[in-house]
Design a protein around this motif. Structure first.
Motif, mmCIF file in Angstrom:
data_model
loop_
_atom_site.group_PDB
_atom_site.id
_atom_site.type_symbol
_atom_site.label_atom_id
_atom_site.label_comp_id
_atom_site.label_asym_id
_atom_site.label_seq_id
_atom_site.Cartn_x
_atom_site.Cartn_y
_atom_site.Cartn_z
ATOM 1 N N ILE A 31 8.081 11.479 -65.081
ATOM 2 C CA ILE A 31 9.133 11.391 -64.303
ATOM 3 C C ILE A 31 9.968 10.476 -64.952
ATOM 4 O O ILE A 31 9.695 9.393 -65.334
ATOM 5 N N GLY A 34 15.740 5.800 -63.764
ATOM 6 C CA GLY A 34 16.913 4.903 -64.457
ATOM 7 C C GLY A 34 16.394 5.161 -66.271
ATOM 8 O O GLY A 34 17.468 5.063 -66.905
ATOM 9 N N GLY A 35 15.167 5.281 -66.623
ATOM 10 C CA GLY A 35 14.767 5.453 -67.923
ATOM 11 C C GLY A 35 14.668 4.007 -68.632
ATOM 12 O O GLY A 35 14.350 4.126 -70.011
ATOM 13 N N THR A 36 14.976 3.093 -67.891
ATOM 14 C CA THR A 36 14.992 1.771 -68.704
ATOM 15 C C THR A 36 13.720 1.263 -69.106
ATOM 16 O O THR A 36 13.534 0.339 -70.035
ATOM 17 N N LEU A 38 10.989 3.636 -69.531
ATOM 18 C CA LEU A 38 10.179 4.948 -70.003
ATOM 19 C C LEU A 38 10.690 5.120 -71.564
ATOM 20 O O LEU A 38 10.393 5.322 -72.504
ATOM 21 N N THR A 112 15.847 1.707 -61.333
ATOM 22 C CA THR A 112 15.658 1.908 -59.727
ATOM 23 C C THR A 112 14.467 1.237 -59.217
ATOM 24 O O THR A 112 13.649 0.467 -60.029
ATOM 25 N N ASP A 163 9.123 -7.512 -61.365
ATOM 26 C CA ASP A 163 9.835 -8.492 -60.515
ATOM 27 C C ASP A 163 9.412 -8.073 -59.054
ATOM 28 O O ASP A 163 9.367 -8.992 -58.206
ATOM 29 N N ASP A 232 15.248 -11.065 -69.164
ATOM 30 C CA ASP A 232 13.619 -11.087 -69.627
ATOM 31 C C ASP A 232 12.644 -10.735 -68.534
ATOM 32 O O ASP A 232 13.026 -11.114 -67.291
HETATM 33 C C1 LIG Z 1 15.466 -5.373 -71.870
HETATM 34 C C2 LIG Z 1 14.771 -5.132 -70.814
HETATM 35 C C3 LIG Z 1 14.463 -6.216 -69.851
HETATM 36 C C4 LIG Z 1 13.801 -5.857 -68.635
HETATM 37 N N1 LIG Z 1 13.608 -7.067 -67.940
HETATM 38 C C5 LIG Z 1 12.754 -6.531 -66.765
HETATM 39 C C6 LIG Z 1 12.701 -7.718 -65.752
HETATM 40 O O1 LIG Z 1 12.958 -8.809 -66.013
HETATM 41 N N2 LIG Z 1 11.872 -7.505 -64.741
HETATM 42 C C7 LIG Z 1 11.544 -6.365 -64.363
HETATM 43 O O2 LIG Z 1 10.833 -6.105 -63.464
HETATM 44 N N3 LIG Z 1 11.615 -5.041 -65.236
HETATM 45 C C8 LIG Z 1 12.320 -5.344 -66.537
HETATM 46 N N4 LIG Z 1 12.453 -4.229 -67.544
HETATM 47 C C9 LIG Z 1 12.089 -2.999 -67.188
HETATM 48 C C10 LIG Z 1 13.098 -2.004 -66.225
HETATM 49 O O3 LIG Z 1 14.271 -2.070 -66.683
HETATM 50 C C11 LIG Z 1 13.004 -2.175 -64.971
HETATM 51 O O4 LIG Z 1 11.708 -2.341 -64.536
HETATM 52 C C12 LIG Z 1 13.452 -0.947 -64.090
HETATM 53 O O5 LIG Z 1 13.751 -1.105 -62.862
HETATM 54 C C13 LIG Z 1 12.687 0.237 -64.342
HETATM 55 O O6 LIG Z 1 13.290 1.325 -63.597
HETATM 56 P P1 LIG Z 1 13.950 2.803 -64.084
HETATM 57 O O7 LIG Z 1 14.364 3.591 -62.948
HETATM 58 O O8 LIG Z 1 14.715 2.493 -65.152
HETATM 59 O O9 LIG Z 1 12.313 3.153 -64.626
HETATM 60 P P2 LIG Z 1 11.981 4.503 -65.595
HETATM 61 O O10 LIG Z 1 12.019 4.082 -66.906
HETATM 62 O O11 LIG Z 1 12.722 5.598 -65.231
HETATM 63 O O12 LIG Z 1 10.496 4.650 -65.032
HETATM 64 C C14 LIG Z 1 9.480 3.591 -65.187
HETATM 65 C C15 LIG Z 1 8.315 4.573 -64.823
HETATM 66 O O13 LIG Z 1 8.030 4.908 -63.527
HETATM 67 C C16 LIG Z 1 8.008 6.128 -63.230
HETATM 68 N N5 LIG Z 1 8.978 6.718 -62.236
HETATM 69 C C17 LIG Z 1 9.992 6.097 -62.176
HETATM 70 N N6 LIG Z 1 10.565 6.815 -60.598
HETATM 71 C C18 LIG Z 1 9.412 7.071 -60.088
HETATM 72 C C19 LIG Z 1 9.406 7.866 -58.832
HETATM 73 N N7 LIG Z 1 10.047 7.841 -58.016
HETATM 74 N N8 LIG Z 1 8.147 7.995 -58.638
HETATM 75 C C20 LIG Z 1 7.023 8.199 -59.576
HETATM 76 N N9 LIG Z 1 7.167 7.777 -60.780
HETATM 77 C C21 LIG Z 1 8.261 7.243 -61.056
HETATM 78 C C22 LIG Z 1 8.200 6.955 -64.726
HETATM 79 O O14 LIG Z 1 7.662 8.070 -64.906
HETATM 80 C C23 LIG Z 1 7.863 5.833 -65.599
HETATM 81 O O15 LIG Z 1 6.487 5.725 -65.933
HETATM 82 C C24 LIG Z 1 13.227 -4.718 -68.426
HETATM 83 C C25 LIG Z 1 13.411 -3.481 -69.183
HETATM 84 C C26 LIG Z 1 14.332 -3.977 -70.590
HETATM 85 C C27 LIG Z 1 14.715 -2.798 -71.375
#
Ligand SMILES: Cc1cc2nc3c(=O)[nH]c(=O)nc-3n(C[C@H](O)[C@H](O)[C@H](O)COP(=O)(O)OP(=O)(O)OC[C@H]3O[C@@H](n4cnc5c(N)ncnc54)[C@H](O)[C@@H]3O)c2cc1C
Length: 312
Positions: A31, A34-36, A38, A112, A163, A232
C-alpha cells in the motif's frame, strides 16, 4: 539513491475496488499513501513489491471527527491537518505536539497518519543504499541470519522511530482495520509485534481505515530528541497523557522495535517511571548517538515532560 525499479501501479477509487485488487493479486503487493517512508525504501532496494496500490484517490479517508464518545481520524489525514485540527489541539496536547515535531513541514504536507504509524523500523546498518550494504553480510532484516549492529544477537534490533504512535498510545487509541474478512478494531499498542524484522502484526491484506481516540480531554506533552531540529526522526521520544485525576500513560518511543508503555494512577507513581524507563531502554548501538546517551536522555526527557505537564 537509485532510480525506482519497475512495478505495477494501481490507484483504486474506492475501498471495494481496493479489496478486489488485493484479493485477486498473487504477487507481493504494498500500500502507498504519502510515499515518504515507502518510496525511499524501494529506491534503496530495501523493498521490492511487484504491485503498488496507491490509496490516495479513495474518498472519505481524510478527516478528524468528534463523534461524542470518540474522536476518529481517517488514515489518509496528513500530519499537517492534524496540527491544524482544533479538536486535537484542545483535547490531546501530546498528539498535537508530536505532530508539530514530526519531520519537516513539506513532509507533514504529504505524510499521512496511517503511513506514519506503519512506517518500518530503522537501523544504521539497514537504511543504507544497496552499494553500502554490500560491504556487510545480510542481516536478519535483509534475509540473513545475523545482526550487524549487535554481533552475536539472535534477533533483529531495528528501532521503531515513529512520532505519532507513542502519542496515540498514551491516549489509549485503537485502530480500525479493514481486510477481506471485514472490519475489526484493536488497541494500537497491540499492532506492534516487538520484532524489528516484522514490526507489525497486521496481515499484508489489511488496511488501517481510521484511528479512534477516547474523547476525554487530556493533559499531556511530548518531548523529542533528534539530530537535526529542522527535519529528523526521533532518537528518543516521550509522550505523556493524563486525565484530571492524574491517571494516565507515559510512552517511550525509539527504544526498540515497539514503544515502551507505562500506566500510572497518581502523580507519585508517574514520578517513578523515568528511572524504570531509562533502565528498560535498549542498549544496541544501531542509531545516531550512543546507547548510553540515549538511555540517559530517556530519564532527562521523561522528567522534563512530567514536570511541564504537572505544572500546567
Ligand atoms: C527525511 C525524512 C524525515 C522523516 N522524519 C520523520 C520524523 O521525524 N518522524 C516520523 O514519525 N517520521 C518521519 N519520517 C517518515 C515519514 O515521512 C512519515 O512517517 C510519514 O508520516 C509516513 O506517511 P506516508 O503517508 O508518507 O507513508 P507511506 O510511505 O505511504 O507508507 C508507509 C508504510 O505504511 C503503509 N501504509 C500507509 N498507509 C497505510 C494504511 N492506511 N493501511 C495500511 N498500510 C499503510 C505502507 O504500505 C508503508 O509500508 C521521515 C521521512 C523522511 C524521508
Amino acid at each position: 539513491m537509485s532510480l525506482l525499479p519497475e512495478f505495477e501501479y494501481k490507484r483504486p477509487e474506492s475501498l471495494e475496488e481496493f479489496l478486489h485488487l488485493l484479493s485477486d493479486y498473487k504477487g507481493d503487493a504494498m500500500i502507498l499513501a504519502g510515499g515518504t517512508d515507502l518510496l525511499p525504501r524501494i529506491k534503496m532496494g530495501l523493498k521490492n513489491p511487484d504491485l503498488i496500490i496507491d490509496i490516495k484517490n479513495i474518498d472519505g479517508l481524510s478527516y478528524v471527527k468528534d463523534e461524542g464518545k470518540n474522536v476518529r481520524i481517517g488514515a489518509l489525514t496528513i500530519i499537517y491537518e492534524i496540527i491544524k485540527s482544533k479538536i486535537i489541539k484542545d483535547k490531546y496536547p501530546a498528539l498535537h505536539e508530536a505532530a508539530t515535531l514530526t519531520a519537516s513541514e513539506n513532509l507533514q504536507q504529504r505524510g499521512t497518519i496511517g503511513g506514519n504509524i506503519l512506517q518500518d523500523t530503522r537501523c544504521l546498518y539497514y537504511n543504507k543504499p544497496e552499494s553500502w550494504r554490500k560491504s556487510f553480510n545480510p542481516c536478519f532484516k535483509t534475509g540473513g541470519e545475523i545482526c550487524n549492529a549487535a554481533r552475536g544477537g539472535k534477533k533483529c534490533f531495528a528501532v521503531y522511530c515513529g512520532d505519532l504512535a507513542p502519542a496515540l498510545i498514551s491516549l489509549g487509541a485503537s485502530v480500525c482495520l479493514l481486510g477481506k474478512k471485514g472490519e475489526k478494531e484493536m488497541p494500537l499498542k497491540d499492532i506492534f509485534s516487538g520484532d524489528g524484522k516484522f514490526p507489525f502484526s497486521l496481515s499484508s491484506d489489511e488496511l488501517i481505515k481510521n484511528i479512534i481516540i477516547p474523547s476525554d480531554e487530556m493533559r499531556g506533552g511530548y518531548e523529542k530528541l533528534r539530530m537535526r531540529k529542522s527535519i529528523d526522526y526521533p532518537v528518543v521520544n516521550i509522550a505523556l497523557s493524563m486525565d484530571a485525576g492524574d491517571k494516565g500513560r507515559l510512552v517511550v518511543g525509539s527504544a526498540g522495535a515497539n514503544p515502551l508503555i507505562y500506566d500510572f494512577s497518581s502523580s507519585e507513581e508517574l514520578r517513578q517511571i523515568p528511572e524504570k524507563a531509562q533502565n528498560d531502554m535498549s542498549t544496541v548501538n544501531n542509531m545516531y548517538l550512543s546507547p548510553l546517551y540515549r538511555k540517559n536522555m530517556v530519564g532527562v526527557l521523561s522528567d522534563k515532560v512530567i514536570e511541564r505537564v504537572l505544572a500546567s
